[in-house]
Design a protein around this motif. Structure first.
Motif, PDB file in Angstrom:
ATOM      1  N   VAL A 107       0.825  -1.202   0.000  1.00 12.52           N
ATOM      2  CA  VAL A 107       0.000   0.000   0.000  1.00 12.52           C
ATOM      3  C   VAL A 107       0.862   1.255   0.000  1.00 12.52           C
ATOM      4  CG1 VAL A 107      -0.209  -0.068   2.529  1.00 12.52           C
ATOM      5  CG2 VAL A 107      -1.882   1.216   1.186  1.00 12.52           C
ATOM      6  N   SER A 108       0.422   2.250  -0.760  1.00 13.48           N
ATOM      7  CA  SER A 108       1.017   3.586  -0.781  1.00 13.48           C
ATOM      8  C   SER A 108      -0.111   4.605  -0.653  1.00 13.48           C
ATOM      9  CB  SER A 108       1.787   3.849  -2.082  1.00 13.48           C
ATOM     10  OG  SER A 108       2.857   2.956  -2.240  1.00 13.48           O
ATOM     11  N   VAL A 109       0.219   5.774  -0.147  1.00 13.58           N
ATOM     12  CA  VAL A 109      -0.776   6.832   0.058  1.00 13.58           C
ATOM     13  C   VAL A 109      -0.308   8.097  -0.659  1.00 13.58           C
ATOM     14  CG1 VAL A 109      -1.996   8.248   1.756  1.00 13.58           C
ATOM     15  CG2 VAL A 109      -1.445   5.853   2.282  1.00 13.58           C
ATOM     16  N   PHE A 110      -1.239   8.737  -1.361  1.00 14.97           N
ATOM     17  CA  PHE A 110      -0.941   9.931  -2.136  1.00 14.97           C
ATOM     18  C   PHE A 110      -1.908  11.054  -1.748  1.00 14.97           C
ATOM     19  CE2 PHE A 110       0.350   6.254  -4.499  1.00 14.97           C
ATOM     20  CZ  PHE A 110       1.550   6.608  -5.098  1.00 14.97           C
ATOM     21  N   PRO A 111      -1.520  12.289  -1.998  1.00 17.82           N
ATOM     22  CA  PRO A 111      -2.488  13.373  -1.798  1.00 17.82           C
ATOM     23  C   PRO A 111      -3.651  13.215  -2.764  1.00 17.82           C
ATOM     24  CG  PRO A 111      -0.521  14.173  -2.908  1.00 17.82           C
ATOM     25  CD  PRO A 111      -0.214  12.781  -2.475  1.00 17.82           C
TER      26      PRO A 111
END
Length: 330
Positions: A107-111
């Motif tokens: 998992v990765s999180v972006f604006p």
């Protein structure tokens, strides 16, 4: 992907977001893109764009190798965040740009950016192509971060593709297994010719030995976000050091496009490298879809799209020739 993964617990994903300290309290699945799964997380009046990569579909020998490569790519994107067109991942509390989510996912999180996403199949206007080529010229002039993967010219999936053409792989149960096997068998001769052509191009490009640059890898319309007065590039999981033509082949459509890039980047464009990466795209697409359909699978909107993608790539390889309007050096 259009269908959310049945084996991924969204409550577990929501808890995993605690590592980013973003205060997300809800998730909404976003059926966009192809290859990864996406959610919009919300909480406290804010939103974030969450990407979950299926490590089995990354073209690596195993999930551990896929996670290492994905982390290197996301670390590279994070190092480029000062470029105004780069949508970079947010760091977790420990600084990680990617965190594993069980043995299969990461998992990765972006604006969350309220822009207008592109469509992979929509033709670009001359003005749009010019804007993207200028972004690429800026990217290609950047000093590469230490994390940037170094990419070879060869096909990483060559052994799989050869085995499939030779009828030396097994096909598990699934609605597209037999159609895919038959499609490949019917076009095996043409695809083998394209592999031979690819080998000649690799040797040609390697002989000239141009300096590699930092490339995005897939700057097609599906990875462009129209935001405010410009364009943003998303999906940096294929970033890496390679000839600039790795990016250019899918954007430039005319000698004038190539001249515009050459003026902006201060470098000439190699016609053989353009042909190599154009051909490489379809060869890798075929290998990727074969790998998908030889494994157990069901009929779904995603496998329907993959089947159409396989048919289109095989057709491209049957019609492919090196000559095109790109074959004049800028």
């Amino acid at each position: 992907m259009r269908a959310r993964p049945e084996d991924l617990d969204e409550e577990r994903l929501l808890r995993a977001l605690d590592a980013w300290g973003i205060g997300a309290t809800s998730l909404e699945y976003a059926p966009v893109g192809f290859g990864d799964h996406h959610w919009i997380a919300a909480g406290g009046g804010e939103k974030w764009f969450v990407t979950v990569a299926d490590l089995r579909l990354k073209g690596e020998p195993d999930a551990h190798a896929a996670l290492r490569h994905l982390r290197a790519a996301m670390d590279t994107a994070a190092a480029l965040r000062d470029l105004d067109f780069v949508v970079a991942p947010l760091p977790a509390a420990g600084g990680e740009t990617v965190r594993p989510l069980g043995p299969r996912y990461a998992v990765s999180v972006f604006p969350f950016l309220a822009g207008t996403s592109g469509d992979f199949d929509r033709p670009r206007t001359e003005s749009e192509r010019g804007a993207v080529l200028e972004l690429l010229a800026v990217l290609h002039r950047q000093a590469p971060p230490a994390s940037a993967p170094v990419l070879g010219l060869e096909l990483s999936t060559r052994d799989l593709l050869r085995s499939a053409l030779d009828g030396a792989i097994g096909w598990a149960a699934g609605p597209f297994a037999e159609p895919a096997r038959a499609l490949l068998a019917g076009h095996a001769r043409a695809i083998r010719r394209r592999l031979e052509e690819f080998d000649r191009l690799v040797e040609d490009v390697r002989t000239r030995g141009g300096a590699p640059v930092l490339t995005h890898g897939e700057p097609h319309p599906g990875n462009l976000l129209r935001y405010e007065d410009g364009h943003l590039l998303v999906d940096w999981d294929t970033v890496g050091l390679a000839p600039p033509e790795r990016d250019l082949w899918s954007v430039a459509e005319s000698p004038e496009d190539l001249e515009r890039y050459a003026d902006a980047a201060g470098r000439t464009v190699d016609a053989s490298a353009l042909a190599l990466y154009r051909l490489r795209w379809d060869l890798e697409e075929v290998a990727c879809y074969v790998d998908w359909f030889r494994a157990p699978h069901d009929r779904s909107p995603d496998t329907e799209e993959a089947w159409q993608g396989l048919r289109e790539s095989v057709a491209n390889l049957g019609e492919r020739s090196v000559g095109s309007c790109h074959d004049a050096k800028a």
